[in-house]
Design a protein around this motif. Structure first.
Motif, short mmCIF file in Angstrom:
data_model
loop_
_atom_site.label_atom_id
_atom_site.label_comp_id
_atom_site.label_asym_id
_atom_site.label_seq_id
_atom_site.Cartn_x
_atom_site.Cartn_y
_atom_site.Cartn_z
N ALA A 1 0.84 -1.21 0.00
CA ALA A 1 0.00 0.00 0.00
C ALA A 1 0.87 1.26 0.00
CB ALA A 1 -0.94 0.00 1.20
N GLU A 2 1.95 1.25 0.80
CA GLU A 2 2.85 2.41 0.83
C GLU A 2 3.53 2.61 -0.51
OE1 GLU A 2 5.54 1.55 4.00
OE2 GLU A 2 4.10 2.07 5.57
N ASN B 1 2.43 1.66 -3.46
CA ASN B 1 1.44 2.14 -4.44
C ASN B 1 1.18 3.63 -4.27
OD1 ASN B 1 0.94 -0.16 -5.95
ND2 ASN B 1 -0.61 -0.90 -4.52
N LYS B 2 1.14 4.09 -3.03
CA LYS B 2 0.95 5.52 -2.78
C LYS B 2 2.13 6.32 -3.31
CE LYS B 2 0.17 8.82 0.93
NZ LYS B 2 0.06 9.01 2.38
#
Length: 109
Positions: free
Chosen positions: A54-55, A57-58
């Motif tokens: 998730a990090e 992708n951000k």
């Protein structure tokens, strides 16, 4: 007491851990506890990987937005009108005479 009540009472007291067959029970209990520890560890590692994904992708979205912004700024800088304005501010102006074509010919000896 009935046989079922005695067995339930014995289980609740923990007599299955102190009987003569307790060694067999302890092996199974230790095996199950080991499996539980492996499962918990695996679950934590997978959660950490999901958070890391998730990090990343951000960060990828942020970098893509920065790339697009930089490309837009570059396109504006390369426009003829902005180049012309910068050239005029430096004291350059367009030529009044058109360019001449230079032709090179080679002679065979």
């Amino acid at each position: 007491m009935s046989k079922i009540k005695k067995s339930v009472y014995g289980f609740l007291r923990g007599s299955f851990l102190t009987d003569e067959s307790a060694f067999k029970n302890w092996r199974i209990i230790i095996f199950v506890v080991g499996l539980l520890l492996v499962m918990i560890s695996s679950s934590h590692k997978s959660d950490q990987k999901v958070i890391k994904i998730a990090e990343l992708n951000k960060l990828k979205r942020e970098l893509r937005a920065e790339y697009i912004d930089t490309g837009t700024i570059l396109m504006r800088m390369k426009m003829e009108s902005s180049i012309r304005e910068k050239a005029i501010s430096r004291g350059l102006r367009p030529s009044e005479t058109p360019p001449k074509k230079i032709k090179v010919t080679y002679k065979d000896n």
